[in-house]
Design an enzyme around this catalytic site. Sequence first.
Site, PDB file in Angstrom:
ATOM      1  N   GLY A   5      40.666  41.353  41.081  1.00  0.00           N
ATOM      2  CA  GLY A   5      42.011  41.026  41.551  1.00  0.00           C
ATOM      3  C   GLY A   5      42.032  40.612  43.019  1.00  0.00           C
ATOM      4  O   GLY A   5      41.173  39.861  43.488  1.00  0.00           O
ATOM      5  N   ASP A  24      41.409  42.416  45.652  1.00  0.00           N
ATOM      6  CA  ASP A  24      40.248  42.974  46.348  1.00  0.00           C
ATOM      7  C   ASP A  24      39.052  42.005  46.263  1.00  0.00           C
ATOM      8  O   ASP A  24      38.426  41.666  47.278  1.00  0.00           O
ATOM      9  CB  ASP A  24      39.909  44.318  45.690  1.00  0.00           C
ATOM     10  CG  ASP A  24      39.256  45.305  46.639  1.00  0.00           C
ATOM     11  OD1 ASP A  24      38.821  44.879  47.714  1.00  0.00           O
ATOM     12  OD2 ASP A  24      39.182  46.498  46.282  1.00  0.00           O
ATOM     13  N   SER A  58      49.410  47.620  43.202  1.00  0.00           N
ATOM     14  CA  SER A  58      49.398  48.463  41.991  1.00  0.00           C
ATOM     15  C   SER A  58      49.850  47.766  40.705  1.00  0.00           C
ATOM     16  O   SER A  58      49.841  48.388  39.650  1.00  0.00           O
ATOM     17  CB  SER A  58      50.255  49.737  42.164  1.00  0.00           C
ATOM     18  OG  SER A  58      49.589  50.692  42.971  1.00  0.00           O
TER      19      SER A  58
HETATM   20  N1  AR6 Z   1      46.760  36.636  45.510  1.00  0.00           N
HETATM   21  C1  AR6 Z   1      47.927  37.280  45.286  1.00  0.00           C
HETATM   22  N2  AR6 Z   1      48.113  38.140  44.254  1.00  0.00           N
HETATM   23  C2  AR6 Z   1      47.062  38.349  43.424  1.00  0.00           C
HETATM   24  C3  AR6 Z   1      45.794  37.727  43.609  1.00  0.00           C
HETATM   25  C4  AR6 Z   1      45.667  36.825  44.708  1.00  0.00           C
HETATM   26  N3  AR6 Z   1      44.524  36.196  44.959  1.00  0.00           N
HETATM   27  N4  AR6 Z   1      44.954  38.173  42.616  1.00  0.00           N
HETATM   28  C5  AR6 Z   1      45.669  39.033  41.862  1.00  0.00           C
HETATM   29  N5  AR6 Z   1      46.938  39.131  42.324  1.00  0.00           N
HETATM   30  P1  AR6 Z   1      45.250  44.045  41.566  1.00  0.00           P
HETATM   31  P2  AR6 Z   1      46.060  46.878  41.836  1.00  0.00           P
HETATM   32  C6  AR6 Z   1      48.066  39.973  41.848  1.00  0.00           C
HETATM   33  O1  AR6 Z   1      44.624  44.304  40.261  1.00  0.00           O
HETATM   34  O2  AR6 Z   1      46.894  46.835  40.607  1.00  0.00           O
HETATM   35  C7  AR6 Z   1      40.891  46.270  42.174  1.00  0.00           C
HETATM   36  O3  AR6 Z   1      39.764  46.235  41.364  1.00  0.00           O
HETATM   37  C8  AR6 Z   1      47.973  40.534  40.464  1.00  0.00           C
HETATM   38  O4  AR6 Z   1      48.494  39.600  39.512  1.00  0.00           O
HETATM   39  O5  AR6 Z   1      44.540  43.180  42.552  1.00  0.00           O
HETATM   40  O6  AR6 Z   1      46.613  47.551  43.066  1.00  0.00           O
HETATM   41  C9  AR6 Z   1      40.777  47.272  43.310  1.00  0.00           C
HETATM   42  O7  AR6 Z   1      39.453  47.448  43.762  1.00  0.00           O
HETATM   43  C10 AR6 Z   1      48.860  41.773  40.569  1.00  0.00           C
HETATM   44  O8  AR6 Z   1      50.239  41.420  40.405  1.00  0.00           O
HETATM   45  O9  AR6 Z   1      45.569  45.431  42.366  1.00  0.00           O
HETATM   46  C11 AR6 Z   1      41.331  48.535  42.714  1.00  0.00           C
HETATM   47  O10 AR6 Z   1      40.344  49.268  42.008  1.00  0.00           O
HETATM   48  C12 AR6 Z   1      48.672  42.238  42.017  1.00  0.00           C
HETATM   49  O11 AR6 Z   1      48.096  41.111  42.697  1.00  0.00           O
HETATM   50  C13 AR6 Z   1      42.390  48.039  41.757  1.00  0.00           C
HETATM   51  O12 AR6 Z   1      42.008  46.726  41.389  1.00  0.00           O
HETATM   52  C14 AR6 Z   1      47.796  43.454  42.194  1.00  0.00           C
HETATM   53  O13 AR6 Z   1      46.706  43.429  41.279  1.00  0.00           O
HETATM   54  C15 AR6 Z   1      43.751  47.964  42.411  1.00  0.00           C
HETATM   55  O14 AR6 Z   1      44.708  47.597  41.430  1.00  0.00           O
END
Ligand code: AR6
Length: 179
Positions: free
Chosen positions: A38, A40, A125
């Site tokens: 994601g 990260d 999240s």
């Molecule tokens: N730009 C903006 N938003 C994004 C992008 C991007 N490049 N990529 C994804 N999203 P997530 P979490 C959105 O999973 O739920 C990781 O493995 C996505 O659609 O990034 O807080 C970490 O290491 C969603 O709406 O974060 C942790 O272990 C939002 O960003 C875990 O995931 C957050 O998705 C954290 O999970």
Amino acid sequence: MRVEIKSCHLELHQGNITAQAVDAIVNAANSRLAGGGGVDGAIHRAGGPTIMEETGRLYPDGCPTGSAVITDAGNLSAKHVLHAVGPVWGGGNRGEAELLAGAYRTCLRLAARHDCQSVAFPALSTGAYRYPIDQASRVALRTTIDFLQQHAAPQLVRFVLFDAGAYGAFAAALEELVR
Ligand code: AR6
């Protein structure tokens, strides 16, 4: 969509968090600061290895859920990355809302303390951690509006939503909160 609060701006954008020209970009991290997918994955790919080296050196014990830590931003155009740890959704009765608010609040405090005038947040999240977007958007926006009303800083807070569904949820929540 953009609203003004105490002469600061709160904006909603659809796009990619790594492309934002702001002082601080917020990462959706895990409590071990171990990297992942994601947001990260995208931030560490675009920012290069120095960000992970710095988190390991400065924060060997990681970061508790509901909080955040700050590093430099490597190859990104931002000055800093704020690594925020939101809660894993567990149904809503495990303190998730307060933990999510704490993650946003800590980022805003760190941004103010490190002279960041502009900050870009993803929807913490709401991906791998499965927090429902409509509820998460209300917590994110209410926490930010309260902070701006109290501190009148940072000057720009931008929420960068990855898809139209997330943008729509944030837009509906913002309209409801500022109506
Ligand atoms: N730009 C903006 N938003 C994004 C992008 C991007 N490049 N990529 C994804 N999203 P997530 P979490 C959105 O999973 O739920 C990781 O493995 C996505 O659609 O990034 O807080 C970490 O290491 C969603 O709406 O974060 C942790 O272990 C939002 O960003 C875990 O995931 C957050 O998705 C954290 O999970």
